[in-house]
Design a protein around this motif. Structure first.
Motif, short mmCIF file in Angstrom:
data_model
loop_
_atom_site.label_atom_id
_atom_site.label_comp_id
_atom_site.label_asym_id
_atom_site.label_seq_id
_atom_site.Cartn_x
_atom_site.Cartn_y
_atom_site.Cartn_z
N UNK A 2 0.83 -1.20 0.00
CA UNK A 2 0.00 0.00 0.00
C UNK A 2 0.87 1.25 0.00
N UNK A 3 0.33 2.38 -0.47
CA UNK A 3 1.07 3.65 -0.37
C UNK A 3 1.43 3.93 1.09
N UNK A 4 2.55 4.59 1.29
CA UNK A 4 2.96 4.92 2.66
C UNK A 4 2.11 6.06 3.20
N UNK A 5 1.75 5.94 4.46
CA UNK A 5 0.89 6.92 5.13
C UNK A 5 1.56 7.36 6.43
N UNK A 6 1.61 8.66 6.64
CA UNK A 6 2.09 9.22 7.91
C UNK A 6 0.94 9.93 8.60
N UNK A 7 0.52 9.40 9.74
CA UNK A 7 -0.48 10.07 10.58
C UNK A 7 0.27 10.98 11.53
N UNK A 59 8.59 11.41 17.04
CA UNK A 59 8.32 12.67 17.74
C UNK A 59 9.06 13.80 17.03
N UNK A 60 8.33 14.87 16.78
CA UNK A 60 8.91 16.11 16.25
C UNK A 60 8.58 17.19 17.26
N UNK A 72 1.89 22.43 11.65
CA UNK A 72 1.91 21.33 10.69
C UNK A 72 2.90 21.59 9.56
N UNK A 73 3.00 22.83 9.09
CA UNK A 73 3.97 23.12 8.04
C UNK A 73 5.38 22.75 8.49
N UNK A 74 5.74 23.16 9.70
CA UNK A 74 7.07 22.86 10.23
C UNK A 74 7.29 21.36 10.37
N UNK A 75 6.29 20.68 10.90
CA UNK A 75 6.42 19.24 11.16
C UNK A 75 6.52 18.43 9.87
N UNK A 76 5.67 18.73 8.89
CA UNK A 76 5.62 17.91 7.69
C UNK A 76 6.81 18.12 6.77
N UNK A 77 7.57 19.17 7.02
CA UNK A 77 8.83 19.31 6.30
C UNK A 77 9.80 18.18 6.65
N UNK A 78 9.55 17.54 7.77
CA UNK A 78 10.45 16.50 8.27
C UNK A 78 9.89 15.09 8.09
N UNK A 79 8.79 14.97 7.34
CA UNK A 79 8.10 13.69 7.19
C UNK A 79 8.11 13.26 5.73
N UNK A 80 8.43 12.00 5.50
CA UNK A 80 8.40 11.43 4.15
C UNK A 80 7.34 10.34 4.09
N UNK A 81 6.38 10.50 3.19
CA UNK A 81 5.32 9.51 2.99
C UNK A 81 4.59 9.88 1.71
N UNK A 82 3.80 8.94 1.19
CA UNK A 82 2.96 9.23 0.03
C UNK A 82 1.74 10.05 0.41
N UNK A 83 1.24 9.79 1.61
CA UNK A 83 0.06 10.50 2.12
C UNK A 83 0.35 11.03 3.51
N UNK A 84 -0.14 12.25 3.77
CA UNK A 84 -0.14 12.79 5.12
C UNK A 84 -1.58 12.73 5.64
N UNK A 85 -1.72 12.37 6.91
CA UNK A 85 -3.01 12.46 7.58
C UNK A 85 -2.84 13.38 8.79
#
Length: 339
Positions: A2-7, A59-60, A72-85
């Motif tokens: 499945x596509x990668x998902x970051x909650x 943890x961020x 969220x902008x700051x945090x998701x700069x540090x996250x790699x995934x196909x989908x963000x939740x």
């Protein structure tokens, strides 16, 4: 696979909420999942709690409280995934809440954002204020939901169990393709909190993307975990941000007359609060209008092409929801004119 998902759960002094709701999140049944808590410089023991009780989670830690949008902008700069939740900390989820949404979004490359049904944690038969079965907007920029008009919540009897295109998805459980998030630069940090997800959906719809509600799954939201309904600051943010997102996203002349109309409607609300002696809300509306005019040209600089007439989008009620609700006494989504 499945596509990668970051909650990603944004937290600010919410240890008690994390203690209550993280157990359901970590039991999520999805085979390509990471769960991350992004902390907005909490002063309670949230971070220590996560490290001790949930060492398997990411943890961020942001260096200050940036609010919902920039947090969220700051945090998701540090996250790699196909989908963000983007998941609120006061949401309980069933085990299979992710797969149906991802399957729906994978079916169409133009789908950028989706949400599950958002229901009330305290009464799981009822829709919840922040999202219900998908978000809509009227001709004057007032937002409402399929299953919630103003403060009138409907029971969920399956009447809205169709996976339709809506105008906006709830930030309580907000699914977005990571590539599209990066394409548009995420949320508008100047909004701080409230309506930032509506602004993002509006910008995406102007670019030709779709926003859907997946009704094959649902989550349960407490609501008001950070700012309750009776908060003057919440009133300020809602009145201010609603004007800002209209100025940003409508074509020039439509923005001109609709923002002007909203200022007069807001004035009516101002007098209503004043008549009731609710001066903290009178001040909140006044402050919202002052901020809007103070930063008018800054907001104008954010206007980007293309800008599409509101009536051309899906999820728009081409009339006044205020008139339908308060004058015509239409209290259910199914009672208003066909969209």
């Amino acid at each position: 696979m499945n596509p990668s998902v970051a909650v990603v759960i944004l937290n600010w002094n919410g240890q008690k909420l994390l203690e209550q709701f993280l157990p359901s999140v970590v039991q999520t049944d999805y085979d390509n999942l990471k769960i991350i808590v992004a902390d907005n410089a909490s002063t309670d023991d949230s971070v220590a709690f996560i490290k001790k009780q949930y060492p398997q989670l990411g943890i961020i830690v942001n260096d200050q409280n940036y609010g919902f949008a920039e947090g969220y902008n700051k945090a998701l700069q540090q996250v790699n995934a196909d989908y963000f939740v983007l998941l609120n900390s006061d949401v309980e989820v069933p085990s299979n809440w992710i797969s149906p949404v991802i399957k729906l979004m994978e079916s169409d490359s133009k789908v950028a954002v989706a949400q599950p049904k958002i229901k009330l944690y305290a009464n799981k038969n009822s829709f919840e204020h922040a999202g219900a079965a998908g978000g809509f907007i009227d001709s004057f920029g007032y937002t409402f939901c399929r299953g919630r008009l103003f403060d009138a919540l409907e029971e969920d009897n399956g009447q809205y169990d169709s996976d339709i295109e809506v105008f906006w998805a709830s930030g309580a459980a907000f699914f977005i393709k990571a590539s599209i998030w990066k394409e548009v630069g995420g949320l508008d940090a100047d909004l701080f909190a409230h309506m930032e997800e509506i602004d993002l959906c509006w910008r995406l719809k102007n670019l030709g993307y779709k926003v859907l509600c997946c009704t094959k799954t649902e989550v349960y939201h407490v609501g008001g975990g950070t700012l309750n309904v009776g908060s003057p600051f919440k009133t300020y943010l809602n009145f201010r941000n609603n004007l800002i997102i209209m100025q940003k996203n409508l074509p020039f002349w439509e923005a001109f007359y609709k923002v002007l109309s909203r200022l007069w409607i807001d004035l009516a609300a101002w007098f209503q609060f004043a008549f009731k002696g609710q001066w903290k809300f009178v001040f909140a509306i006044s402050k919202a209008h002052c901020h809007f005019f103070k930063y008018f040209f800054k907001t104008a600089a954010k206007r980007k092409k293309p800008q599409v007439k509101l009536s051309q989008h899906s999820g728009v009620y081409n009339s006044s929801i205020v008139w339908s609700y308060f004058i015509k006494n239409k209290k259910k989504f199914s009672e208003i004119n066909r969209l």
